[in-house]
Each structure stands twice: as structure tokens, then as C-alpha cells.
Design a protein around this motif. Structure first.
Motif, mmCIF file in Angstrom:
data_model
loop_
_atom_site.group_PDB
_atom_site.id
_atom_site.type_symbol
_atom_site.label_atom_id
_atom_site.label_comp_id
_atom_site.label_asym_id
_atom_site.label_seq_id
_atom_site.Cartn_x
_atom_site.Cartn_y
_atom_site.Cartn_z
ATOM 1 N N ASP A 88 84.531 -39.524 -46.722
ATOM 2 C CA ASP A 88 83.534 -39.650 -45.764
ATOM 3 C C ASP A 88 82.311 -40.032 -46.042
ATOM 4 O OD1 ASP A 88 81.610 -37.990 -43.534
ATOM 5 O OD2 ASP A 88 82.894 -39.063 -42.527
ATOM 6 N N PRO A 89 81.722 -41.390 -45.456
ATOM 7 C CA PRO A 89 80.413 -41.638 -45.913
ATOM 8 C C PRO A 89 79.341 -40.565 -45.765
ATOM 9 C CG PRO A 89 81.337 -43.407 -44.614
ATOM 10 C CD PRO A 89 82.261 -42.114 -44.534
ATOM 11 N N ALA A 90 79.060 -40.086 -44.615
ATOM 12 C CA ALA A 90 77.862 -39.261 -44.504
ATOM 13 C C ALA A 90 77.920 -38.085 -45.567
ATOM 14 C CB ALA A 90 77.606 -38.700 -42.996
ATOM 15 N N ALA A 91 79.381 -37.354 -45.460
ATOM 16 C CA ALA A 91 79.533 -36.309 -46.447
ATOM 17 C C ALA A 91 79.255 -36.410 -47.841
ATOM 18 C CB ALA A 91 80.931 -35.611 -46.133
ATOM 19 N N GLU A 92 79.806 -37.647 -48.226
ATOM 20 C CA GLU A 92 79.522 -37.904 -49.679
ATOM 21 C C GLU A 92 78.181 -38.360 -49.919
ATOM 22 O OE1 GLU A 92 81.770 -37.637 -52.200
ATOM 23 O OE2 GLU A 92 83.028 -36.771 -50.557
ATOM 24 N N MET A 120 80.946 -40.385 -32.330
ATOM 25 C CA MET A 120 80.871 -39.775 -33.512
ATOM 26 C C MET A 120 79.323 -39.803 -34.057
ATOM 27 S SD MET A 120 84.342 -40.667 -35.785
ATOM 28 C CE MET A 120 84.168 -42.286 -35.585
ATOM 29 N N GLY A 121 78.408 -40.704 -33.379
ATOM 30 C CA GLY A 121 77.344 -40.798 -34.023
ATOM 31 C C GLY A 121 77.122 -41.637 -35.093
ATOM 32 N N SER A 122 76.061 -42.032 -35.466
ATOM 33 C CA SER A 122 75.998 -43.058 -36.773
ATOM 34 C C SER A 122 75.887 -42.194 -38.091
ATOM 35 C CB SER A 122 74.492 -43.893 -36.808
ATOM 36 O OG SER A 122 73.500 -43.036 -37.049
ATOM 37 N N VAL A 123 76.218 -42.904 -39.166
ATOM 38 C CA VAL A 123 76.273 -42.346 -40.483
ATOM 39 C C VAL A 123 74.643 -41.734 -40.901
ATOM 40 C CG1 VAL A 123 76.448 -42.531 -43.101
ATOM 41 C CG2 VAL A 123 78.149 -43.735 -41.490
ATOM 42 N N ALA A 124 73.814 -42.640 -40.634
ATOM 43 C CA ALA A 124 72.422 -42.231 -40.941
ATOM 44 C C ALA A 124 72.034 -41.089 -39.965
ATOM 45 C CB ALA A 124 71.403 -43.327 -40.507
ATOM 46 N N GLU A 125 72.386 -40.818 -38.768
ATOM 47 C CA GLU A 125 72.010 -39.579 -38.159
ATOM 48 C C GLU A 125 72.586 -38.222 -38.697
ATOM 49 O OE1 GLU A 125 73.477 -40.814 -34.438
ATOM 50 O OE2 GLU A 125 71.827 -41.906 -33.771
ATOM 51 N N MET A 128 70.743 -37.574 -41.909
ATOM 52 C CA MET A 128 69.358 -36.919 -41.729
ATOM 53 C C MET A 128 69.537 -35.532 -41.319
ATOM 54 S SD MET A 128 66.965 -40.222 -40.015
ATOM 55 C CE MET A 128 68.225 -40.540 -38.892
ATOM 56 N N ARG A 129 70.621 -35.296 -40.566
ATOM 57 C CA ARG A 129 70.726 -33.872 -40.046
ATOM 58 C C ARG A 129 71.030 -32.934 -41.179
ATOM 59 N NH1 ARG A 129 74.758 -34.890 -37.266
ATOM 60 N NH2 ARG A 129 76.508 -34.152 -38.282
ATOM 61 N N ASP A 130 71.900 -33.354 -42.176
ATOM 62 C CA ASP A 130 72.424 -32.355 -43.250
ATOM 63 C C ASP A 130 71.970 -32.594 -44.604
ATOM 64 O OD1 ASP A 130 74.033 -31.333 -41.268
ATOM 65 O OD2 ASP A 130 75.631 -33.041 -41.852
ATOM 66 N N ALA A 131 70.954 -33.686 -44.896
ATOM 67 C CA ALA A 131 70.625 -33.776 -46.147
ATOM 68 C C ALA A 131 69.676 -32.879 -46.816
ATOM 69 C CB ALA A 131 69.746 -35.383 -46.221
ATOM 70 N N PRO A 132 69.645 -32.643 -48.013
ATOM 71 C CA PRO A 132 68.362 -31.572 -48.514
ATOM 72 C C PRO A 132 67.366 -31.870 -48.894
ATOM 73 C CG PRO A 132 70.280 -32.335 -50.226
ATOM 74 C CD PRO A 132 70.386 -33.112 -48.956
ATOM 75 N N ARG A 167 73.675 -52.105 -31.813
ATOM 76 C CA ARG A 167 72.611 -52.363 -33.063
ATOM 77 C C ARG A 167 71.740 -51.209 -33.237
ATOM 78 N NH1 ARG A 167 74.859 -56.325 -35.642
ATOM 79 N NH2 ARG A 167 75.327 -57.997 -34.172
ATOM 80 N N GLU A 168 70.839 -51.307 -34.454
ATOM 81 C CA GLU A 168 70.226 -50.038 -34.819
ATOM 82 C C GLU A 168 69.320 -49.241 -33.870
ATOM 83 O OE1 GLU A 168 72.226 -51.181 -37.794
ATOM 84 O OE2 GLU A 168 71.094 -52.567 -36.749
ATOM 85 N N ASP A 169 69.371 -47.973 -33.594
ATOM 86 C CA ASP A 169 68.758 -47.194 -32.663
ATOM 87 C C ASP A 169 67.298 -47.247 -33.068
ATOM 88 O OD1 ASP A 169 68.029 -45.403 -30.621
ATOM 89 O OD2 ASP A 169 69.814 -43.977 -31.053
ATOM 90 N N PRO A 170 66.365 -47.382 -32.253
ATOM 91 C CA PRO A 170 64.910 -47.155 -32.845
ATOM 92 C C PRO A 170 64.560 -45.803 -32.788
ATOM 93 C CG PRO A 170 64.931 -47.883 -30.494
ATOM 94 C CD PRO A 170 66.330 -47.863 -30.997
ATOM 95 N N VAL A 171 65.401 -44.879 -32.374
ATOM 96 C CA VAL A 171 65.196 -43.385 -32.466
ATOM 97 C C VAL A 171 66.154 -42.627 -33.325
ATOM 98 C CG1 VAL A 171 63.588 -43.246 -30.416
ATOM 99 C CG2 VAL A 171 65.905 -43.020 -30.076
ATOM 100 N N ASP A 172 66.369 -43.036 -34.484
ATOM 101 C CA ASP A 172 67.387 -42.400 -35.075
ATOM 102 C C ASP A 172 67.143 -40.922 -35.636
ATOM 103 O OD1 ASP A 172 69.235 -44.780 -35.925
ATOM 104 O OD2 ASP A 172 67.514 -45.581 -36.868
ATOM 105 N N ARG A 173 65.857 -40.473 -35.395
ATOM 106 C CA ARG A 173 65.950 -39.121 -35.705
ATOM 107 C C ARG A 173 65.814 -38.215 -34.508
ATOM 108 N NH1 ARG A 173 63.407 -38.564 -40.888
ATOM 109 N NH2 ARG A 173 62.823 -40.593 -41.818
#
Length: 561
Positions: A88-92, A120-125, A128-132, A167-173
Motif C-alpha cells: 500500500d503506497p501510503a503505508a509503505e 479513500m483520500g489521497s496518498v499524500a493526505e 501527512m497524517r501518519d508520517a513521523p 486534480r491536486e487539492d490546494p489544501v492538502d493539509r
């Protein structure tokens, strides 16, 4: 200890931009770079890092070559490693960041698209939610020619879903709860929509945008996606989702980059529920008076109204004709820092810090009438009443005007003369009406012809005679709508107001007080040089602002065929 940067790539142009940024950042910080491609597994995820040499696909070989070139293209080479990961991209990506103890992740915001992204939301989101560690996102510029609108005309739901690409969301955070709904609203705002409609349609949910006053199909989503999306919007608007059988209203505010408030209305209908969203642009509400589209003489009459400083000014027209914007802009023009400006609205559409605003709330006993009574005890200089809807509200507004307050309000009427008739129907006597009426602004909104694709053609005899009948000098040529990517092939871009502005003088007041009828008042206004809505609309045609077919469709006056 050397810093480490992780850059996930998927071989898209967006990830190339992220990679270039990651390399430049690594060079500036003297950091090492870890480039990783996450493949979706054909078998259960392996969750295992493999050297790129074991998976020499053509794309990976090209990507590795690009990484080597970027990292070596300078006097200062960048230490780097290229990895291939399955799972899974986000998890990996998060797992790699933890395992390799990276200091920052640089990635593109592309990834899941269409209904999968909404669901499911984007991979980037997710990263950003789970990254250390901190996550820097690089957004690909939006190409209007590649927007979702190009896919909106597909015939079947399956085809549409295959072609949809958000397309890309301007408020990804933004938080995960708001991200999917915000993506849809971002698409609407990018297209200058004022309303979004989600309507049940068989097994699907149809999404439509109102752009420049016209409702246009946007896309169709399966109910498995559309219903959770509607629920998410209702949660954001703090609407009770446990009661699906009662109409509800709510609102929420989008983050600063979007600068919009959203008013939500949900209503149960046959086949499910419909959700309507009004997008309120905080940046365009308080517009300078000269930007509203009035002619010079109409603008001067409006400024004279404001200088009088008392009485009642009414802005009239049908729903969606821009009355609220005009009324707010006039009230704001009165705000010199020394006036107490109060409003009562149902509901409060735009929240302004310099105004004291009250919202109608029947659950707590605040009606338009009772709220207006309370506001008049707050020592106001200017009172803005959202809309006069009944006889009691009209009577209180007139009483406030007669006590020296300056009152602005809106009312649904066809033109200036019919406004007098409407107020009489609300039991306002002629003497009070003649004494307190400071001015009336009647208006409509028409679409501007797109400047990029507008064509001009010689004026025909029918339009020429129509202009002469309305006192407008006809030009040699008039604009005709074309079609281009900027206007989405509609031929029109944005809207402008057409106005009838009346500042009653002594003779008009006497006519009102003596009970003159609507037709007589209209004739009197024309004889005194007041331009009608039809004449102002034809001025827009003469000046190349709009087309004859457009203004004929948007004004109630019956132009000759």
C-alpha cells in the motif's frame, strides 16, 4: 549526522517535479536522498524493500537514470539510493520513513484519483497524517484543458468514473474528515461555481455546478461514493445526520486559500436526499460600488442616496440577481469607523467583523421581526435587513427609517415601479412610503461575453430598432458569443449587473403619496430620464459587454422578436 530525505515517485510529471525539489533540497542541506517507488502488489503485499537491480523494468530503469543525472548534475553530488517497494503506497512510505529515520519527506500530491480519491483520500493526505517527520508536497499546475469537466459528458456512470480525475487539492493539509469533500468544493471554486448540487439519480448521485448563473452537469458518482460524500458535508456543516426525514441547514468555513464560506441545505426527496451548497466568496462580497457594473449616471444617483444618510434603500430583483452583494457593498460604503452598522438576516450569508450581525433563529424565538426590534435598541446608525418578506417586517423597517436610521434591505420585485406596488401590498401606506423611501435599486445579472473568443457582427434591423425604442444609440457591430477553453466553450465568462436606479424627487414622492398606479409611475420615471432595465441591458450590448440573446433571456422585459 547526515540528514536524510525520502522522495516517493510514481513516474508521473508531478513526481518528477517533487524529485527535482528533493534533489535541490538535499544539495542545499548536504543531505542524503532515498528515492522509492511503491508498486501495487499483484499478490498480497510483500512489505519488503528490494534493490532496484532486482526489478529492472523499463520505467524503473528510466527513473533511476533520471535520479542519477539529477544527483550528479552539479559540482556537489548528492548521495542517493533508489528502492522499489511493494504494498500500500501510503503505508509503505510511512514505514520507510520510520525504518530509515528520514528527516523530511518530499512528495507529489498525485495518487488516487476519481471516486477512489473521494472515498479513500489521497496518498499524500494519508502520509501527512501518519508520517513521523515533516512532509513537503509539490503540486502540479492545473491545466484547464485537462480538467474534470472534459470527462463530465460521458454517457454512463462507468465511463464517467473511469474518466474522472480530481486534480491536486490546494489544501492538502486539511484533516482527513474534510479532505474528500474539500476536494469536490475545490473543483467547484476553480470553475467559479456559486452553487453545488448533489441529487439522487437512480443508483447514482449527480453532481452539478451553477456557473455564471447556469446549472451545468459536472459528474455522476455511484451511491456508494455519493452518499458518504454527502454525509461528510453534513458533518462539516454540523447538520444532524441521524434524522434523514427533516430538512436541515448548516454552514462551515473553508481554509484561507479558498476564502469561501459554505451554506448547506439538505432536503429529503423522492429517491433519497438532495444536498445543495451555496459557495460564498468572502473576497468578492464587499466590492467597490464602481465595480458593480452601473453606468456613470446610475452610480452618481447611488452615491447621492448614500450621502442622504437616512430613510430606506431597497435593492430588488429575483433570487440570484446579486441583491445581497449590492446591499452589503452599499452598507460597507457607509462604514467610516464612526457608524454602528447592524444586520438581521435569514441566514447570515457573509460574516463581517465590522458589522454586528444577527441571524434569524426560530428555535430560540428570534424571528425577523423580533430580531429587528432588538437591533433597533442597540443605537444603530445603519440597519441592514436581509429581506423584507412580510407586512410586519416591512412596517418595522419603515418605522426605523422614519426614526432617523438608515435602512438597507432587499425585496423580490420586477423593477422600481413594481416595488412600490409590492410595499403597498404589504400594508405600507402611501404617506409613509413617500416620506421614507430614499432610493430603489432594481437589478439583474447577465453573463459577460468571453473576451478571448468574442466575435462581432453587423447589427441587424430588429436589434437596431429595439435600441432606438429604448433610447440607446445603436452601434455598427454587436458582440456574438464564441467558445474557447477559458469559458468552457460557453462563450461567456463571469457576470455583470444591469440596473435601474431611482432617487425619488419631490414629484415622484407626490405621485406615490397620491396613489399613482404602477404604469403611471413607470411612465413618469422614463419621462424624467431614468433608464429602464431593458435600456441598461441594451447599453451592455452596445458597449460589447454582453450579447443581445443573453440580455433578452435575463430581463423580464419582452424585447420584440
Amino acid at each position: 549526522m547526515t540528514s536524510k530525505i525520502l522522495c516517493p515517485v510514481d513516474y508521473s510529471s508531478a513526481s518528477h517535479e517533487a524529485l527535482e525539489h528533493a534533489v535541490s533540497l538535499a544539495r542545499a542541506l548536504d543531505a542524503s536522498l532515498l528515492v522509492a517507488h511503491v508498486e501495487l502488489p499483484s499478490k498480497p503485499p510483500l512489505g519488503k524493500v528490494e534493490p532496484a537491480g532486482r526489478q529492472q523494468t523499463e520505467e524503473q530503469a528510466q527513473a533511476r537514470k533520471l535520479v542519477d543525472e539529477l544527483c550528479a548534475n552539479s559540482d556537489t553530488q548528492v548521495s542517493h539510493e533508489f528502492l522499489v517497494v511493494k504494498g500500500d503506497p501510503a503505508a509503505e512510505i510511512v514505514r520507510l520513513a520510520r525504518q530509515e529515520a528520514v528527516d523530511v519527506i518530499v512528495m507529489a500530491t498525485s495518487g488516487r484519483s476519481g471516486w477512489r480519491r473521494l472515498l479513500m483520500g489521497s496518498v499524500a493526505e494519508s502520509v501527512m497524517r501518519d508520517a513521523p517527520c515533516p512532509v513537503l508536497t509539490c503540486r502540479q499546475a492545473l491545466d484547464p484543458a485537462e480538467t474534470l469537466g472534459a470527462a463530465a459528458g460521458a454517457e454512463t456512470a462507468d465511463t464517467e468514473l473511469a474518466e474522472i480525475e480530481f486534480r491536486e487539492d490546494p489544501v492538502d493539509r486539511i484533516t482527513r474528515q474534510g479532505s474528500r469533500a474539500t476536494e469536490l468544493l475545490t473543483q467547484a471554486i476553480r470553475r467559479r461555481a456559486t452553487d453545488v448540487h448533489l441529487d439522487p439519480l437512480g443508483d447514482d448521485v449527480e453532481v452539478r455546478f451553477r456557473i455564471d448563473g447556469r446549472l451545468e452537469h459536472f459528474c455522476r458518482l455511484p451511491r456508494s461514493v455519493g452518499q458518504p460524500l454527502a454525509t461528510q458535508l453534513k458533518i462539516m456543516a454540523e447538520v444532524d445526520i441521524a434524522d434523514p426525514f427533516t430538512p436541515r441547514e448548516g454552514r462551515f468555513t473553508l481554509p484561507v486559500p479558498l476564502n469561501h464560506d459554505v451554506r448547506l441545505t439538505r432536503v429529503p426527496v423522492v429517491g433519497g436526499e438532495t444536498v445543495s451548497l451555496r459557495l460564498l466568496n468572502r473576497e468578492t462580497l464587499l466590492r467597490p460600488l464602481e465595480s458593480l457594473g452601473m453606468s456613470d449616471d446610475a452610480l452618481e444617483r447611488l452615491r447621492q442616496m448614500l450621502r442622504l444618510g437616512e430613510g430606506i434603500v431597497l435593492v430588488t430583483g429575483p433570487a440570484g440577481s446579486g441583491k445581497t452583494t449590492t446591499a452589503y457593498s452599499m452598507a460597507h460604503a457607509m462604514d467610516n469607523g464612526h457608524r454602528n452598522i447592524v444586520t438581521i438576516e435569514d441566514p447570515v450569508e457573509y460574516r463581517l467583523p465590522s458589522f454586528r450581525q444577527m441571524s434569524v433563529d426560530p428555535r430560540h424565538g428570534i424571528t425577523m421581526t423580533s430580531g429587528l426590534r432588538s437591533l433597533l435598541r442597540m443605537d444603530p446608525d445603519v440597519v441592514l435587513v436581509g429581506e423584507i418578506r412580510d407586512a410586519e417586517a416591512a412596517d418595522i423597517a419603515m418605522r426605523a427609517a422614519s426614526s432617523g436610521k438608515y435602512v438597507f434591505s432587499t425585496i423580490h420585485t420586477r423593477d422600481v415601479a413594481s416595488t412600490v406596488t409590492a410595499l403597498r401590498d404589504l400594508k405600507i401606506d402611501n404617506r409613509s412610503l413617500a416620506g421614507n423611501l430614499t432610493g430603489i435599486v432594481s437589478q439583474r445579472l447577465v453573463r459577460r461575453v468571453c473576451p478571448d473568443c468574442c466575435r462581432r457582427q453587423p447589427i441587424d434591423a430588429r436589434l437596431e430598432q429595439c435600441m432606438r425604442d429604448e433610447g440607446v444609440e445603436p452601434p455598427a457591430e454587436v458582440p456574438v458569443a464564441g467558445g474557447c477553453p477559458k469559458c468552457r466553450n460557453t462563450g461567456f465568462y463571469e457576470r455583470v449587473g444591469i440596473f435601474e436606479v431611482v432617487l425619488p424627487d419631490r414629484e415622484i414622492r407626490e405621485a406615490i403619496e397620491h396613489g399613482e398606479g404602477e404604469g403611471d409611475l413607470r411612465d413618469m420615471l422614463r419621462s424624467r430620464g431614468t433608464r429602464s432595465l431593458a435600456a441598461d441591458a441594451l447599453l451592455k450590448v452596445r458597449d460589447g459587454v454582453s450579447t443581445f440573446d443573453e440580455v433578452r433571456a435575463m430581463t423580464w422585459v419582452a424585447f420584440p422578436d
